[in-house]
Design a protein around this motif. Structure first.
Motif, mmCIF file in Angstrom:
data_model
loop_
_atom_site.group_PDB
_atom_site.id
_atom_site.type_symbol
_atom_site.label_atom_id
_atom_site.label_comp_id
_atom_site.label_asym_id
_atom_site.label_seq_id
_atom_site.Cartn_x
_atom_site.Cartn_y
_atom_site.Cartn_z
ATOM 1 N N ARG A 29 39.983 40.954 46.602
ATOM 2 C CA ARG A 29 39.167 41.560 47.658
ATOM 3 C C ARG A 29 40.015 42.610 48.373
ATOM 4 N NH1 ARG A 29 34.410 39.123 48.727
ATOM 5 N NH2 ARG A 29 34.084 37.103 47.741
ATOM 6 N N ALA A 30 39.390 43.736 48.707
ATOM 7 C CA ALA A 30 40.107 44.828 49.380
ATOM 8 C C ALA A 30 40.774 44.310 50.654
ATOM 9 C CB ALA A 30 39.135 45.963 49.695
ATOM 10 N N PRO A 31 42.012 44.704 50.900
ATOM 11 C CA PRO A 31 42.813 45.717 50.198
ATOM 12 C C PRO A 31 43.616 45.161 49.015
ATOM 13 C CG PRO A 31 44.016 44.981 52.118
ATOM 14 C CD PRO A 31 42.705 44.223 52.107
ATOM 15 N N GLY A 32 43.390 43.899 48.656
ATOM 16 C CA GLY A 32 44.124 43.262 47.564
ATOM 17 C C GLY A 32 45.348 42.534 48.085
ATOM 18 N N ARG A 33 45.703 41.455 47.399
ATOM 19 C CA ARG A 33 46.911 40.694 47.756
ATOM 20 C C ARG A 33 47.800 40.662 46.536
ATOM 21 N NH1 ARG A 33 45.399 35.324 50.822
ATOM 22 N NH2 ARG A 33 47.598 35.496 51.351
ATOM 23 N N GLY A 109 41.941 50.412 43.088
ATOM 24 C CA GLY A 109 40.601 49.959 43.437
ATOM 25 C C GLY A 109 39.596 50.353 42.376
ATOM 26 N N ASP A 110 38.678 49.454 42.076
ATOM 27 C CA ASP A 110 37.619 49.730 41.110
ATOM 28 C C ASP A 110 36.459 50.388 41.856
ATOM 29 O OD1 ASP A 110 35.483 49.735 39.344
ATOM 30 O OD2 ASP A 110 35.822 47.687 38.645
ATOM 31 N N PRO A 111 36.163 51.654 41.562
ATOM 32 C CA PRO A 111 35.101 52.347 42.289
ATOM 33 C C PRO A 111 33.713 51.741 42.053
ATOM 34 C CG PRO A 111 35.882 53.686 40.451
ATOM 35 C CD PRO A 111 36.791 52.501 40.536
ATOM 36 N N ASP A 112 33.525 51.032 40.953
ATOM 37 C CA ASP A 112 32.213 50.456 40.653
ATOM 38 C C ASP A 112 31.967 49.133 41.367
ATOM 39 O OD1 ASP A 112 31.532 52.589 38.970
ATOM 40 O OD2 ASP A 112 32.532 51.631 37.270
ATOM 41 N N SER A 113 33.006 48.290 41.461
ATOM 42 C CA SER A 113 32.802 46.954 42.051
ATOM 43 C C SER A 113 33.373 46.810 43.457
ATOM 44 C CB SER A 113 33.441 45.885 41.151
ATOM 45 O OG SER A 113 34.854 45.986 41.197
ATOM 46 N N GLY A 114 34.249 47.741 43.869
ATOM 47 C CA GLY A 114 34.905 47.617 45.163
ATOM 48 C C GLY A 114 36.057 46.617 45.159
ATOM 49 N N VAL A 116 39.855 45.109 44.020
ATOM 50 C CA VAL A 116 41.170 45.755 43.997
ATOM 51 C C VAL A 116 42.143 44.946 43.153
ATOM 52 C CG1 VAL A 116 43.137 46.464 45.417
ATOM 53 C CG2 VAL A 116 40.807 46.766 46.277
ATOM 54 N N GLU A 117 42.854 45.648 42.286
ATOM 55 C CA GLU A 117 43.972 45.053 41.553
ATOM 56 C C GLU A 117 45.236 45.401 42.335
ATOM 57 O OE1 GLU A 117 43.880 43.207 38.925
ATOM 58 O OE2 GLU A 117 42.091 43.715 37.780
ATOM 59 N N PHE A 118 46.031 44.396 42.680
ATOM 60 C CA PHE A 118 47.333 44.611 43.326
ATOM 61 C C PHE A 118 48.244 43.584 42.684
ATOM 62 C CE2 PHE A 118 49.772 44.634 47.640
ATOM 63 C CZ PHE A 118 50.726 45.476 47.102
ATOM 64 N N GLU A 119 48.930 44.014 41.628
ATOM 65 C CA GLU A 119 49.576 43.045 40.761
ATOM 66 C C GLU A 119 51.043 43.341 40.487
ATOM 67 O OE1 GLU A 119 45.751 41.240 38.499
ATOM 68 O OE2 GLU A 119 46.812 42.820 37.419
ATOM 69 N N TYR A 120 51.790 42.259 40.410
ATOM 70 C CA TYR A 120 53.171 42.234 39.949
ATOM 71 C C TYR A 120 53.037 41.871 38.472
ATOM 72 C CZ TYR A 120 58.188 41.167 40.018
ATOM 73 O OH TYR A 120 59.545 41.161 39.796
ATOM 74 N N ASP A 121 53.025 42.883 37.619
ATOM 75 C CA ASP A 121 52.579 42.738 36.241
ATOM 76 C C ASP A 121 53.749 42.613 35.265
ATOM 77 O OD1 ASP A 121 50.756 42.617 34.153
ATOM 78 O OD2 ASP A 121 50.376 44.776 34.125
#
Length: 178
Positions: A29-33, A109-114, A116-121
């Motif tokens: 969920r925005a702003p992402g964690r 942020g995904d413009p279609d769904s709102g 947010v990906e905020f990832e330690y990948d």
């Protein structure tokens, strides 16, 4: 809501150290964690990369092309163990040894769904030949083998067709020299 959205993910600090947990839904969920994730890239003997097109029902970046598979380890779960599990669940691919080649942090942020990906990948690579044996249509719309140089050109030409983390995954793989 997709039941995967109720799974727990591990929240991390910017150095990757665990600091808590939350659900997939809440983390995106925005702003992402910032949370731990992984991206798997399978490579054929001739050097091509196996990409997947994310299913239309995905809550983030649906129908975009991405690396072979992605996911989140549960809190305390080894990244390679979680990645191996997701390869089986999404594609029916088993017994592929995976090697971690890098880590990067991204936020998109995904413009279609709102969402947010905020990832330690964590980026993991493995050798694989053949085709996936059991593609899950709830996860994957299509798969395709692509030459790395062709992918680089396509990413630059039409970034909107690709998941925002794919360029980072490819960069980590290339930087590793594997």
């Amino acid at each position: 809501m997709n039941t995967r959205e109720h799974h727990l993910v591990e929240l991390v600090g910017t150095d990757g150290s665990p600091i808590g947990e939350t659900t997939v839904d809440e983390a995106h969920r925005a702003p992402g964690r910032l949370h731990r994730a992984f991206s798997v890239l399978l490579i054929s003997p001739d050097g091509r990369l196996l990409l997947q097109q994310r299913a239309a029902v995905k809550t983030r970046f649906a129908l975009r092309w991405a690396n072979t598979c992605c996911g989140h380890p549960t809190p305390g779960e080894a990244v390679t163990e979680a990645a191996g599990r997701r390869l089986v669940e999404e594609l029916g691919v088993t017994a592929v040894p995976l090697t971690e080649v890098g880590v990067f942090v991204y936020q998109a942020g995904d413009p279609d769904s709102g969402r947010v990906e905020f990832e330690y990948d964590h980026v993991l690579v493995g050798a694989f030949s053949g085709e996936p044996s059991a593609v899950d249509p709830a996860e994957v719309a299509a798969v395709e083998w692509v030459a790395p140089d062709e992918l680089t050109v396509a990413l630059a030409r039409s970034p909107e067709l690709y998941a925002p983390w794919l360029a980072g995954v490819v960069d980590a793989w290339r930087s590793s020299g594997r």
